[in-house]
Design an enzyme around this catalytic site. Structure first.
Site, PDB file in Angstrom:
ATOM      1  N   SER A 330       0.894  -1.364  -0.169  1.00  0.00           N
ATOM      2  CA  SER A 330       0.025   0.062   0.120  1.00  0.00           C
ATOM      3  C   SER A 330       0.920   1.103  -0.021  1.00  0.00           C
ATOM      4  O   SER A 330       0.184   2.379   0.086  1.00  0.00           O
ATOM      5  CB  SER A 330      -1.019  -0.036   1.254  1.00  0.00           C
ATOM      6  OG  SER A 330      -1.932  -1.059   1.222  1.00  0.00           O
ATOM      7  N   ASP A 354     -17.545   0.679  -0.334  1.00  0.00           N
ATOM      8  CA  ASP A 354     -16.731  -0.528  -0.034  1.00  0.00           C
ATOM      9  C   ASP A 354     -17.677  -1.491   0.831  1.00  0.00           C
ATOM     10  O   ASP A 354     -17.847  -1.112   2.130  1.00  0.00           O
ATOM     11  CB  ASP A 354     -15.394  -0.030   0.773  1.00  0.00           C
ATOM     12  CG  ASP A 354     -14.759  -1.207   1.263  1.00  0.00           C
ATOM     13  OD1 ASP A 354     -14.942  -2.225   0.951  1.00  0.00           O
ATOM     14  OD2 ASP A 354     -13.936  -1.169   2.440  1.00  0.00           O
TER      15      ASP A 354
END
Length: 631
Positions: A330, A354
């Site tokens: 990430s 999400d």
């Protein structure tokens, strides 16, 4: 009747005697004439030839190796120096016709009480290619006892002489091994490629690091002296001398104190740290742990000692910050946001819902968010603060692999970014063309999805992660990270500068940087504990890189994994957030949690550079947001 008696003829005998005298005299005369002719040829016709030969037997030219340039850190702390060492030099041509040179080496081993392995080493060095009458260095670092034993027995060792040489020494030991590198003996393969004049009398060459990269500048220029010797080769007097010119001294950008702080922050764990001064590209610290003492390689490391280093499971010989390849995870998400915005596939107001996963159309496979319960509606800043995988799955799928490759490559992924970092690998920013060449397979959409969160085929080095973070801090201004501050008093020049990253809207940088600040100081930031404990505002991004893939439907369980199969912990940061001065990349092998394990390491490095001895932000680094100045 008896035979008659013959009387001697004195006239005949006299004629025979005279003829013999004349023949003998003629032969003597011919021999004398031949001798005169030979003397004429030797002393008149071939006078120059034999005079030269006689002079060559009496007068010899010796190369004088130059002192190698010294290496310092940015503050003048010595990192590589030259120390006097007593050595043994062996000249095969001076052994003599009646003496076997191998027997001389046998005698030397006996006198100095050395091992059979050292005897083999001596022979190998003696047989290295060289010019006639050029001595070979067979042994360095003589002790006082060895010098005394040699002096007593030197008459038994024709062709071997003691010499005084400068030998490289690294006073900081293992702390700069992977940056400064080390020198070692010139081996037979190197000897074939080197200029015999340039390296005349020189027995060492840079093997790794700065020592290798700047070998030409550090080497200097060889000197020459003519000496008169006796029949045994011992120098009687120096006839002429041209002094060697020392190599150039190099001041590095590294800071010894910051390096020590970075190593301490890593705490003996396997990993790497790179710290770069944002506005100059100067590398302030480069750590690869574990390390090793380079001094043992200078004069020749023993077989067992080398085997211990080579076979160690912790790989101390491996340069992690330049050669270690890791999925970035990430930490690339801020660069991904800038790329997605510039590609037009997302905009400043983009939101993604999400539910805890992402699915491609017509597929049952679920690409999980690390938070399996989902974060609901997520915008750009929250996607960074929460490191929301679903947002980046969606963005990567919209962009496609070709756009991802195009824009992310501008941040240095998939290429060597350092100006003078020896041995740096290019990493991998994958593309369909690469996969076709490598595996003879087509690219699949799911591979693009994984590329959006820095997983899959993508491979980066810690120095690439640090440079990409610098580019975030400078809004895309490219300055290659470099180690040399000055070489012989002059600044190095980048012969192939990289173009700056141009975007159509400056707010693309602004929103990505704000998201990185939210990681450290936002209410939902993944590293808010580290950020809120700092005396200044930080911008950062955590990452976790998988070592062993987890099958669909299963969860990561550290207790079921061997320690060396656990995830790597990654973290990148720069500070102060509003006026960036330093950027850091941290990789802790098998550390698992970037925010929990790697972010405190990054903060410790930033603290060591930005804070004074009282723990207060230095005046020159204040941006108006540090604690005690403005809250």
């Amino acid at each position: 009747m008896s035979d008659p008696i013959h009387l001697n003829s004195y006239q005949r005998d006299a004629r025979i005697a005279r003829s013999r005298v004349l023949v003998s005299a003629g032969l003597v005369l011919l021999a004398f004439i031949g001798l005169l002719v030979q003397l004429y040829i030797l002393q008149v016709v071939n006078f120059d030839v034999y005079t030269t030969r006689a002079e060559n037997n009496r007068i010899h030219t010796r190369a004088l190796p130059p002192p190698r340039g010294l290496i310092y850190d940015r503050n003048g702390v010595l990192l590589a120096e030259n120390r006097v060492s007593f050595s043994l030099m062996f000249t095969l041509e001076r052994v003599g016709k009646n003496k076997n040179w191998r027997e001389v080496l046998d005698k030397l081993v006996e006198v100095l009480q050395l091992s059979p392995e050292e005897r083999e080493t001596f022979e190998r060095r003696a047989l290295q290619s060289r010019r006639p009458f050029e001595p070979a260095l067979i042994m360095s670092g003589l002790t006082e006892e060895q010098r005394a034993l040699f002096a007593i027995n030197q008459h038994l060792l024709p062709g071997i002489e003691e010499d005084v040489q400068f030998v490289r020494h690294y006073p900081q030991g293992e702390h700069f091994t992977h940056t400064v590198g080390y020198v070692g003996r010139i081996n037979s393969e190197e000897l074939k490629k080197l200029d015999p004049v340039l390296y005349g009398g020189t027995n060492f060459i840079g093997k790794t690091g700065i020592e290798r990269f700047y070998e030409e500048q550090l080497l200097g220029q060889v000197g020459v002296e003519e000496v008169e010797t006796n029949a045994r080769g011992r120098v009687l007097r120096v006839l002429s001398r041209t002094e060697p010119i020392a190599g150039k001294d190099i001041y590095l950008t590294l800071d010894t104190k910051l390096q020590a702080a970075a190593e301490q922050a890593l705490g003996g764990r396997r990993g790497a740290i790179v710290a770069i001064q944002v506005n100059t590209g100067e590398i302030l610290a480069m750590v690869s742990q574990p390390s090793f003492d380079p001094n043992q390689f200078v004069l020749g490391i023993g077989f067992k000692a080398y085997a211990d280093l080579r076979d160690s499971i912790d790989a101390p010989l491996f340069n992690r910050f330049a050669r270690g390849l890791y999925p970035p995870g990430s930490v690339i998400k801020p660069m991904g946001i800038v790329s997605g915005l510039e590609s037009g596939k997302i905009n400043l107001n983009t939101k993604v819902f999400d539910p805890g996963y992402f699915q491609l159309k017509n597929s049952t496979h679920k690409f999980r968010n690390w938070n399996r319960y989902g974060d609901g509606w997520v915008d750009i800043r929250l996607s960074l603060a929460r490191s929301n995988d679903t947002f980046f799955y969606e963005m990567a799928n919209e962009m496609g692999v070709k756009l991802l490759h195009k824009h992310m490559s501008q941040f240095g992924f998939g290429q060597r970014v350092g100006l003078d970092v020896d041995g740096e690998t290019a990493g991998l920013m994958p593309s369909p063309e690469w996969k076709q060449r490598r595996f003879k397979q087509v690219w699949f959409p799911g591979e693009t999805v994984m590329l959006g969160i820095g997983q899959g085929y993508m491979q980066t080095t810690p120095i690439q992660m640090a440079q990409a973070t610098v580019l975030m801090a400078t809004n895309g201004k490219w300055i290659r990270p470099h180690l040399a501050k000055t070489i012989g008093g002059e600044k190095p020049i980048d012969p192939d500068p990289m173009p700056d990253i141009e975007v159509s809207n400056p707010k693309f940088w602004e929103i990505a940087r704000e998201g990185m600040e939210d990681v450290m100081h936002g209410a939902r930031g993944t590293a808010r504990g580290t950020g809120n404990s700092a005396m200044y505002r930080m911008a950062g991004k955590s990452g976790t890189a998988q070592v062993k893939s987890i099958p669909q439907g299963e969860r990561y369980n550290r207790d079921k994994l061997n320690e060396r199969l656990r995830d790597h912990a990654l973290f990148v940061a720069y500070a102060p957030a509003k006026k960036p001065e330093i950027a850091v990349a941290v990789m802790v092998e098998n550390g698992e949690a970037g925010a929990r394990v790697a972010s405190p390491v990054a903060k410790a490095v930033l603290d060591a550079w930005l804070l004074d001895e009282n723990g207060v932000v230095k005046e020159e680094y204040r941006d108006g947001t540090e604690k005690g100045v403005h809250q």
